[in-house]
Design a protein around this motif. Structure first.
Motif, PDB file in Angstrom:
ATOM      1  N   ILE A 116       0.841  -1.190   0.000  1.00  0.00           N
ATOM      2  CA  ILE A 116       0.000   0.000   0.000  1.00  0.00           C
ATOM      3  C   ILE A 116       0.881   1.247   0.000  1.00  0.00           C
ATOM      4  CG2 ILE A 116      -1.911  -1.171   1.149  1.00  0.00           C
ATOM      5  CD1 ILE A 116      -1.075   0.206   3.756  1.00  0.00           C
ATOM      6  N   PRO A 117       0.329   2.395  -0.392  1.00  0.00           N
ATOM      7  CA  PRO A 117       1.115   3.629  -0.469  1.00  0.00           C
ATOM      8  C   PRO A 117       1.510   4.173   0.908  1.00  0.00           C
ATOM      9  CG  PRO A 117      -0.849   3.752  -1.852  1.00  0.00           C
ATOM     10  CD  PRO A 117      -1.020   2.566  -0.963  1.00  0.00           C
ATOM     11  N   TYR A 118       2.367   5.179   0.876  1.00  0.00           N
ATOM     12  CA  TYR A 118       2.763   5.909   2.081  1.00  0.00           C
ATOM     13  C   TYR A 118       1.656   6.906   2.448  1.00  0.00           C
ATOM     14  CZ  TYR A 118       7.692   4.406   1.900  1.00  0.00           C
ATOM     15  OH  TYR A 118       8.854   3.698   1.922  1.00  0.00           O
ATOM     16  N   TYR A 119       0.659   6.446   3.141  1.00  0.00           N
ATOM     17  CA  TYR A 119      -0.399   7.340   3.589  1.00  0.00           C
ATOM     18  C   TYR A 119       0.102   8.157   4.784  1.00  0.00           C
ATOM     19  CZ  TYR A 119      -3.554   4.508   0.709  1.00  0.00           C
ATOM     20  OH  TYR A 119      -4.169   3.857  -0.335  1.00  0.00           O
ATOM     21  N   SER A 120      -0.079   9.466   4.708  1.00  0.00           N
ATOM     22  CA  SER A 120       0.487  10.329   5.757  1.00  0.00           C
ATOM     23  C   SER A 120      -0.401  11.511   6.109  1.00  0.00           C
ATOM     24  CB  SER A 120       1.865  10.847   5.311  1.00  0.00           C
ATOM     25  OG  SER A 120       1.741  11.625   4.122  1.00  0.00           O
ATOM     26  N   GLY A 121      -1.639  11.509   5.626  1.00  0.00           N
ATOM     27  CA  GLY A 121      -2.553  12.579   5.969  1.00  0.00           C
ATOM     28  C   GLY A 121      -2.616  13.724   4.986  1.00  0.00           C
ATOM     29  N   ILE A 122      -2.135  13.507   3.767  1.00  0.00           N
ATOM     30  CA  ILE A 122      -2.163  14.548   2.737  1.00  0.00           C
ATOM     31  C   ILE A 122      -3.511  14.524   2.020  1.00  0.00           C
ATOM     32  CG2 ILE A 122      -1.152  15.236   0.516  1.00  0.00           C
ATOM     33  CD1 ILE A 122       1.550  14.265   1.667  1.00  0.00           C
ATOM     34  N   GLU A 123      -4.058  15.676   1.792  1.00  0.00           N
ATOM     35  CA  GLU A 123      -5.368  15.770   1.146  1.00  0.00           C
ATOM     36  C   GLU A 123      -5.351  15.070  -0.220  1.00  0.00           C
ATOM     37  OE1 GLU A 123      -8.648  19.162  -0.255  1.00  0.00           O
ATOM     38  OE2 GLU A 123      -6.748  19.756   0.698  1.00  0.00           O
ATOM     39  N   GLY A 124      -6.357  14.260  -0.451  1.00  0.00           N
ATOM     40  CA  GLY A 124      -6.476  13.563  -1.730  1.00  0.00           C
ATOM     41  C   GLY A 124      -5.642  12.311  -1.850  1.00  0.00           C
ATOM     42  N   GLU A 125      -5.033  11.848  -0.748  1.00  0.00           N
ATOM     43  CA  GLU A 125      -4.138  10.695  -0.834  1.00  0.00           C
ATOM     44  C   GLU A 125      -4.870   9.385  -1.105  1.00  0.00           C
ATOM     45  OE1 GLU A 125      -1.933  10.353   2.760  1.00  0.00           O
ATOM     46  OE2 GLU A 125      -3.674   9.957   4.020  1.00  0.00           O
ATOM     47  N   GLU A 126      -6.186   9.421  -1.072  1.00  0.00           N
ATOM     48  CA  GLU A 126      -6.937   8.227  -1.465  1.00  0.00           C
ATOM     49  C   GLU A 126      -6.636   7.831  -2.901  1.00  0.00           C
ATOM     50  OE1 GLU A 126      -8.916  10.167   1.927  1.00  0.00           O
ATOM     51  OE2 GLU A 126      -8.187  10.890  -0.013  1.00  0.00           O
ATOM     52  N   LYS A 127      -6.118   8.763  -3.687  1.00  0.00           N
ATOM     53  CA  LYS A 127      -5.736   8.476  -5.075  1.00  0.00           C
ATOM     54  C   LYS A 127      -4.221   8.403  -5.242  1.00  0.00           C
ATOM     55  CE  LYS A 127      -8.115   7.812  -7.870  1.00  0.00           C
ATOM     56  NZ  LYS A 127      -8.753   6.522  -8.254  1.00  0.00           N
ATOM     57  N   ALA A 128      -3.515   8.112  -4.157  1.00  0.00           N
ATOM     58  CA  ALA A 128      -2.062   7.918  -4.235  1.00  0.00           C
ATOM     59  C   ALA A 128      -1.753   6.493  -4.677  1.00  0.00           C
ATOM     60  CB  ALA A 128      -1.414   8.189  -2.886  1.00  0.00           C
ATOM     61  N   GLY A 129      -0.665   6.340  -5.423  1.00  0.00           N
ATOM     62  CA  GLY A 129      -0.179   5.029  -5.802  1.00  0.00           C
ATOM     63  C   GLY A 129       1.085   4.693  -5.042  1.00  0.00           C
ATOM     64  N   LEU A 130       1.808   3.717  -5.517  1.00  0.00           N
ATOM     65  CA  LEU A 130       3.066   3.318  -4.891  1.00  0.00           C
ATOM     66  C   LEU A 130       4.203   4.195  -5.390  1.00  0.00           C
ATOM     67  CD1 LEU A 130       2.686  -0.562  -5.098  1.00  0.00           C
ATOM     68  CD2 LEU A 130       2.014   0.978  -3.235  1.00  0.00           C
ATOM     69  N   ASN A 131       5.357   4.059  -4.753  1.00  0.00           N
ATOM     70  CA  ASN A 131       6.569   4.757  -5.185  1.00  0.00           C
ATOM     71  C   ASN A 131       7.210   3.939  -6.307  1.00  0.00           C
ATOM     72  OD1 ASN A 131       7.370   6.932  -2.833  1.00  0.00           O
ATOM     73  ND2 ASN A 131       6.262   5.174  -2.018  1.00  0.00           N
ATOM     74  N   CYS A 132       7.067   4.385  -7.529  1.00  0.00           N
ATOM     75  CA  CYS A 132       7.552   3.620  -8.678  1.00  0.00           C
ATOM     76  C   CYS A 132       8.591   4.416  -9.463  1.00  0.00           C
ATOM     77  CB  CYS A 132       6.403   3.252  -9.606  1.00  0.00           C
ATOM     78  SG  CYS A 132       5.137   2.225  -8.833  1.00  0.00           S
ATOM     79  N   GLY A 133       9.654   3.771  -9.830  1.00  0.00           N
ATOM     80  CA  GLY A 133      10.697   4.433 -10.606  1.00  0.00           C
ATOM     81  C   GLY A 133      11.584   3.426 -11.304  1.00  0.00           C
ATOM     82  N   THR A 134      12.544   3.935 -12.031  1.00  0.00           N
ATOM     83  CA  THR A 134      13.395   3.040 -12.826  1.00  0.00           C
ATOM     84  C   THR A 134      14.694   3.722 -13.216  1.00  0.00           C
ATOM     85  OG1 THR A 134      13.431   1.636 -14.803  1.00  0.00           O
ATOM     86  CG2 THR A 134      12.413   3.799 -15.030  1.00  0.00           C
ATOM     87  N   GLU A 135      15.655   2.929 -13.629  1.00  0.00           N
ATOM     88  CA  GLU A 135      16.851   3.429 -14.294  1.00  0.00           C
ATOM     89  C   GLU A 135      16.989   2.769 -15.671  1.00  0.00           C
ATOM     90  OE1 GLU A 135      20.297   2.424 -12.019  1.00  0.00           O
ATOM     91  OE2 GLU A 135      19.787   0.302 -11.873  1.00  0.00           O
ATOM     92  N   ASN A 136      15.887   2.155 -16.120  1.00  0.00           N
ATOM     93  CA  ASN A 136      15.884   1.416 -17.387  1.00  0.00           C
ATOM     94  C   ASN A 136      14.976   2.102 -18.399  1.00  0.00           C
ATOM     95  OD1 ASN A 136      17.407  -1.151 -16.467  1.00  0.00           O
ATOM     96  ND2 ASN A 136      15.805  -0.912 -14.929  1.00  0.00           N
ATOM     97  N   TYR A 137      15.564   2.680 -19.435  1.00  0.00           N
ATOM     98  CA  TYR A 137      14.818   3.474 -20.416  1.00  0.00           C
ATOM     99  C   TYR A 137      15.244   3.105 -21.834  1.00  0.00           C
ATOM    100  CZ  TYR A 137      14.258   6.511 -16.301  1.00  0.00           C
ATOM    101  OH  TYR A 137      13.997   7.010 -15.050  1.00  0.00           O
TER     102      TYR A 137
END
Length: 445
Positions: free
Chosen positions: A305-326
């Motif tokens: 689950i995402p890093y829920y921390s009390g930010i407005e609208g976080e119900e539409k937060a996703g996960l922390n996603c990234g890459t070094e492959n492009y």
């Protein structure tokens, strides 16, 4: 001169493209030459691969494509840690790579060689633009072909034992309610809410690199221009979301297997705690998935689950996603080779057999028709994006003088853990926010 970074942190999933039934002319990128009156690509493909562990699989994919189309696909793999040198040598040759990797920090060097992928057939296959790399002029230089994710790993079987379910958790309020209920009943349940949060080198990066990302991402979302619209990191931070960082950090530490005053000593094994059922929540990434299965956990019990921390609208937060492959396509190649390369990449992400082979080696691919990942955490990351959630991009990659920056933060966190007062929290804020400005100035002059 500032080192330019070109990752565009998209905040929403790309809408589905209504491509069916559209005609493509023979010379447009993405035409596979299968319709009546169309001409098949006559060029060839040369992929300079970035991932040594994928060499065998990519060569098998290349052979499959050649057997189906007759188009030559050459795959060469740079030795680990030598990609930049190998690319420099290969691009000087007459038969230079037509597919190569250009990550954000490679844009100043290689951006001019890259075909603008805006509006091309391979861009149309993306399921999200969260991993696109642009230059300072807005040219789409390269696109992600696989990525990783991190967040809060959940053992739903333990939640069920506690009378809860992961589906209840949609924001910080609901996360806090579940966590504190587990703590109130931990003696009866026999487990805690969170695993330990050791602050030694083997664990502190989960907080000084990962958790702090929630501050960076929301600052970017508030003011993209301050971040060069994704072209480079800012010289200063505002600290607007450090209270949210504190919300989640304190929730983790006050409802943990370990007294926060002991964390500076290190030596804790959070993964083992989680796998052994000593805690229901564990902050880490998709790379832990197979290890947790190997330790005897059931795949169907595992969620992220995402890093829920009390930010407005976080119900539409996703996960922390990234890459070094492009993926980048060599715009200086012949027209025939560019066409052949575009056709190959589109086939790779849409053909069921080929995309399954690719996903098996890459873990996940952010393309609409690609095979689903067998890693549940990565599949869940895709599901958040598919549901219209915004991505927590890896803005941590911008941290200046990363080792010194994080070391200062660890020292401040240790003082705060020993005595969690507002005054000591202020030193944590100073370390992360003022420390950024100090290290940025040192790194950039």
């Amino acid at each position: 001169m500032k080192k330019l970074f070109a990752i565009l942190m998209a905040l929403a999933m790309v809408l589905s493209f209504a491509a069916c039934g559209q005609e493509e002319t023979p010379n447009e990128p993405g035409n596979e030459g299968e319709g009546e009156g169309e001409t098949a690509a006559t060029g060839s493909v040369y992929w300079l691969n970035f991932k040594p562990e994928s060499d065998e699989a990519l060569k098998a994919i290349a052979e499959l494509y050649t057997s189906k189309t007759g188009v030559e696909v050459k795959v060469e793999t740079a030795a680990s840690g030598t990609y930049s040198e190998t690319l420099t040598a290969e691009m000087d040759k007459s038969n230079a790579p037509t597919i190569f990797v250009v990550s954000p920090n490679g844009v100043p060097t290689w951006g001019e060689y890259c075909l603008d992928l805006t509006g091309t057939a391979i861009e149309a296959e993306l399921s999200t633009d969260a991993y696109n790399v642009y230059d300072e002029d807005g040219k789409l230089v390269s696109i992600g072909y696989c990525y990783e994710c991190y967040g809060i790993i959940v053992n739903n079987a333990l939640l069920n034992e506690a009378g809860h379910d992961v589906s209840e958790i949609t924001n910080f309020e609901t996360l806090k309610a579940v966590v504190e209920d587990i703590t109130a009943n931990k003696d009866t349940l026999g487990f805690s809410a969170f695993t330990s949060a050791g602050m030694d080198g083997s664990s502190s990066w989960r907080f000084t690199g990962h958790l702090i990302n929630l501050e960076y991402v929301h600052e970017y979302r508030d003011d993209p221009e301050a971040w060069g619209n994704g072209a480079y990191g800012p010289a200063t931070l505002t600290g607007a979301y450090m209270d949210n960082f504190r919300n989640l950090f304190d929730l983790m530490l006050e409802n943990s297997t370990t007294d926060r005053k002991e964390l500076a000593n290190g030596g804790f094994d959070a993964a083992a705690e989680f796998a052994e059922g000593k805690a229901a929540f564990y902050c880490n990434g998709n790379w832990e998935y197979q290890g947790l299965l190997d330790k005897g956990m059931n795949a169907e019990d595992l969620y992220m689950i995402p890093y829920y921390s009390g930010i407005e609208g976080e119900e539409k937060a996703g996960l922390n996603c990234g890459t070094e492959n492009y993926w980048a396509i060599n715009g200086t190649a012949s027209e025939e080779d560019i066409q052949a390369t575009m056709d190959f990449l589109v086939w790779l992400v849409t053909d069921p057999e080929a995309s399954e082979m690719a996903v098996t080696t890459f873990g996940v691919m952010p393309y609409k028709s690609a095979a689903e990942s067998t890693n549940r955490f990565l599949a869940q990351a895709n599901a958040y994006l598919a549901d219209g959630c915004y991505n927590f991009a890896w803005v941590t990659n911008y941290q200046p003088n990363v080792d010194d920056y994080r070391a200062t933060a660890v020292a401040a966190i240790n003082a705060y853990n020993a005595d969690p007062t507002d005054a000591n929290w202020a030193t944590v804020v100073t370390a992360f926010i003022d420390g950024w400005a100090v290290q940025y100035a040192l790194a950039n002059g």
